[in-house]
Design a protein around this motif. Sequence first.
Motif, PDB file in Angstrom:
ATOM      1  N   PHE A 194       8.321  55.037 -89.140  1.00  0.00           N
ATOM      2  CA  PHE A 194       7.991  54.816 -87.770  1.00  0.00           C
ATOM      3  C   PHE A 194       6.434  54.795 -87.510  1.00  0.00           C
ATOM      4  N   CYS A 195       5.879  56.244 -87.417  1.00  0.00           N
ATOM      5  CA  CYS A 195       4.692  56.264 -86.942  1.00  0.00           C
ATOM      6  C   CYS A 195       3.751  55.434 -87.499  1.00  0.00           C
ATOM      7  N   CYS A 196       3.661  55.126 -88.663  1.00  0.00           N
ATOM      8  CA  CYS A 196       2.429  53.972 -89.311  1.00  0.00           C
ATOM      9  C   CYS A 196       2.841  52.699 -89.156  1.00  0.00           C
ATOM     10  N   ARG A 197       3.831  52.186 -88.513  1.00  0.00           N
ATOM     11  CA  ARG A 197       4.319  50.819 -88.741  1.00  0.00           C
ATOM     12  C   ARG A 197       4.562  50.215 -87.346  1.00  0.00           C
ATOM     13  N   GLY A 212      -1.052  49.906 -83.587  1.00  0.00           N
ATOM     14  CA  GLY A 212      -2.001  50.993 -83.153  1.00  0.00           C
ATOM     15  C   GLY A 212      -2.208  52.058 -84.434  1.00  0.00           C
ATOM     16  N   PRO A 213      -2.535  53.288 -84.187  1.00  0.00           N
ATOM     17  CA  PRO A 213      -2.464  53.943 -82.902  1.00  0.00           C
ATOM     18  C   PRO A 213      -3.596  53.817 -82.007  1.00  0.00           C
ATOM     19  N   TRP A 214      -3.853  54.188 -80.614  1.00  0.00           N
ATOM     20  CA  TRP A 214      -4.976  54.273 -79.983  1.00  0.00           C
ATOM     21  C   TRP A 214      -5.816  55.318 -80.519  1.00  0.00           C
ATOM     22  N   SER A 250      -8.068  50.839 -80.724  1.00  0.00           N
ATOM     23  CA  SER A 250      -6.996  51.255 -81.573  1.00  0.00           C
ATOM     24  C   SER A 250      -7.053  50.930 -83.163  1.00  0.00           C
ATOM     25  N   LEU A 251      -6.654  51.391 -83.871  1.00  0.00           N
ATOM     26  CA  LEU A 251      -6.428  51.124 -85.437  1.00  0.00           C
ATOM     27  C   LEU A 251      -5.952  49.806 -85.760  1.00  0.00           C
ATOM     28  N   LYS A 252      -6.649  48.991 -86.627  1.00  0.00           N
ATOM     29  CA  LYS A 252      -6.119  47.814 -86.968  1.00  0.00           C
ATOM     30  C   LYS A 252      -4.885  47.642 -87.739  1.00  0.00           C
ATOM     31  N   SER A 312       1.844  47.222 -90.182  1.00  0.00           N
ATOM     32  CA  SER A 312       1.454  48.590 -90.595  1.00  0.00           C
ATOM     33  C   SER A 312       0.060  48.654 -90.426  1.00  0.00           C
ATOM     34  N   CYS A 313      -0.346  50.093 -90.213  1.00  0.00           N
ATOM     35  CA  CYS A 313      -1.436  50.453 -90.159  1.00  0.00           C
ATOM     36  C   CYS A 313      -2.479  50.348 -91.314  1.00  0.00           C
ATOM     37  N   VAL A 314      -3.658  49.839 -90.847  1.00  0.00           N
ATOM     38  CA  VAL A 314      -4.731  49.613 -91.995  1.00  0.00           C
ATOM     39  C   VAL A 314      -4.844  50.579 -93.057  1.00  0.00           C
ATOM     40  N   PHE A 315      -4.804  52.005 -92.812  1.00  0.00           N
ATOM     41  CA  PHE A 315      -4.954  52.994 -93.568  1.00  0.00           C
ATOM     42  C   PHE A 315      -3.603  53.391 -94.309  1.00  0.00           C
ATOM     43  N   LEU A 316      -2.436  52.766 -94.282  1.00  0.00           N
ATOM     44  CA  LEU A 316      -1.297  52.920 -94.986  1.00  0.00           C
ATOM     45  C   LEU A 316      -1.275  52.146 -96.089  1.00  0.00           C
ATOM     46  N   LYS A 317      -1.102  52.731 -97.453  1.00  0.00           N
ATOM     47  CA  LYS A 317      -1.298  52.271 -98.763  1.00  0.00           C
ATOM     48  C   LYS A 317      -0.120  52.862 -99.393  1.00  0.00           C
ATOM     49  N   GLU A 351       1.265  56.140 -98.508  1.00  0.00           N
ATOM     50  CA  GLU A 351       0.544  57.509 -97.890  1.00  0.00           C
ATOM     51  C   GLU A 351      -0.466  56.790 -97.085  1.00  0.00           C
ATOM     52  N   CYS A 352      -0.987  57.992 -96.153  1.00  0.00           N
ATOM     53  CA  CYS A 352      -1.988  57.722 -95.207  1.00  0.00           C
ATOM     54  C   CYS A 352      -3.472  58.042 -96.002  1.00  0.00           C
ATOM     55  N   LEU A 353      -4.510  57.041 -96.267  1.00  0.00           N
ATOM     56  CA  LEU A 353      -5.506  57.344 -96.674  1.00  0.00           C
ATOM     57  C   LEU A 353      -6.472  58.280 -95.993  1.00  0.00           C
ATOM     58  N   PHE A 356      -8.146  63.116 -91.505  1.00  0.00           N
ATOM     59  CA  PHE A 356      -8.945  62.885 -90.607  1.00  0.00           C
ATOM     60  C   PHE A 356      -8.173  61.911 -89.549  1.00  0.00           C
ATOM     61  N   ARG A 357      -6.907  61.778 -89.829  1.00  0.00           N
ATOM     62  CA  ARG A 357      -6.250  60.941 -88.790  1.00  0.00           C
ATOM     63  C   ARG A 357      -6.150  60.990 -87.523  1.00  0.00           C
ATOM     64  N   PRO A 358      -6.144  60.126 -86.537  1.00  0.00           N
ATOM     65  CA  PRO A 358      -6.457  60.056 -85.138  1.00  0.00           C
ATOM     66  C   PRO A 358      -5.459  61.193 -84.561  1.00  0.00           C
ATOM     67  N   VAL A 359      -5.764  61.607 -83.350  1.00  0.00           N
ATOM     68  CA  VAL A 359      -5.248  62.615 -82.607  1.00  0.00           C
ATOM     69  C   VAL A 359      -3.696  62.305 -82.284  1.00  0.00           C
ATOM     70  N   LEU A 360      -3.248  61.050 -81.897  1.00  0.00           N
ATOM     71  CA  LEU A 360      -1.991  60.544 -81.627  1.00  0.00           C
ATOM     72  C   LEU A 360      -1.192  60.574 -82.998  1.00  0.00           C
ATOM     73  N   CYS A 361      -1.787  60.455 -84.258  1.00  0.00           N
ATOM     74  CA  CYS A 361      -1.024  60.667 -85.497  1.00  0.00           C
ATOM     75  C   CYS A 361      -0.798  62.071 -85.667  1.00  0.00           C
ATOM     76  N   ARG A 362      -1.446  62.947 -85.341  1.00  0.00           N
ATOM     77  CA  ARG A 362      -1.384  64.206 -85.517  1.00  0.00           C
ATOM     78  C   ARG A 362      -0.197  64.768 -84.485  1.00  0.00           C
TER      79      ARG A 362
HETATM   80  S1  SF4 Z   1      -3.948  56.648 -89.487  1.00  0.00           S
HETATM   81 FE1  SF4 Z   1      -2.501  57.405 -91.306  1.00  0.00          FE
HETATM   82  S2  SF4 Z   1      -1.192  58.645 -90.095  1.00  0.00           S
HETATM   83 FE2  SF4 Z   1      -1.945  57.356 -88.386  1.00  0.00          FE
HETATM   84  S3  SF4 Z   1      -0.837  55.350 -88.353  1.00  0.00           S
HETATM   85 FE3  SF4 Z   1      -2.364  55.172 -89.961  1.00  0.00          FE
HETATM   86  S4  SF4 Z   1      -1.426  55.690 -91.965  1.00  0.00           S
HETATM   87 FE4  SF4 Z   1      -0.150  56.563 -90.130  1.00  0.00          FE
END
Ligand code: SF4
Length: 167
Positions: free
Chosen positions: A37-40, A43-45, A82-84, A90-95, A104-106, A110-116
Amino acid sequence: MNETLARITINSETRHVKDLSLHQKHLRFKCLRCAIFCCRLGGPWLTGRDIERIKQAGYDMKDFLEPALKSKFKGLPIMRGSLKNKEDGSCVFLKFDAEKNRCECLIYDFRPVLCRLYPFDFGWISLNTIVLKFIPCCRGLNNPDGELVDEEFITNYLLDSVLDLMI
Ligand code: SF4
Ligand code: SF4
């Protein structure tokens, strides 16, 4: 289901909690790193501090930042974009990690505060008082192996993120 977890009042000068009342006594949480859910969800902002942290991790802003009109972030004026996302949303950093057979989150460290903060979220009641909520679709909630989400959990794991967004 009542998704309110707690009500928190902060002293904005000292950044200390003045009052914390817990509304859920038995909620447990352990992230399963399922990235479902969180990575697809788009966003996140990002705050300015998020952007700087990701840049310091070696990433070029043009590769990850989706700038947005300030008016989009009316509720959270601290946001800067927001993240691309990839084409599938899905998030640009999801691989995909073939060895672990999971995504996994790349930039996990260092992930954004909303991801934390996820699967927790908050809304304002007044300038220094918020309602902390949880997002029930996350699979890590109500995990019997999870940590009890009590005052200590909120203070140790969630409060810094909340303060980053509030003040
Ligand atoms: S930065 Fe990482 S934790 Fe946040 S949405 Fe992207 S892949 Fe998920
Ligand atoms: S926060 Fe929830 S949805 Fe996101 S990876 Fe962890 S368990 Fe999965």
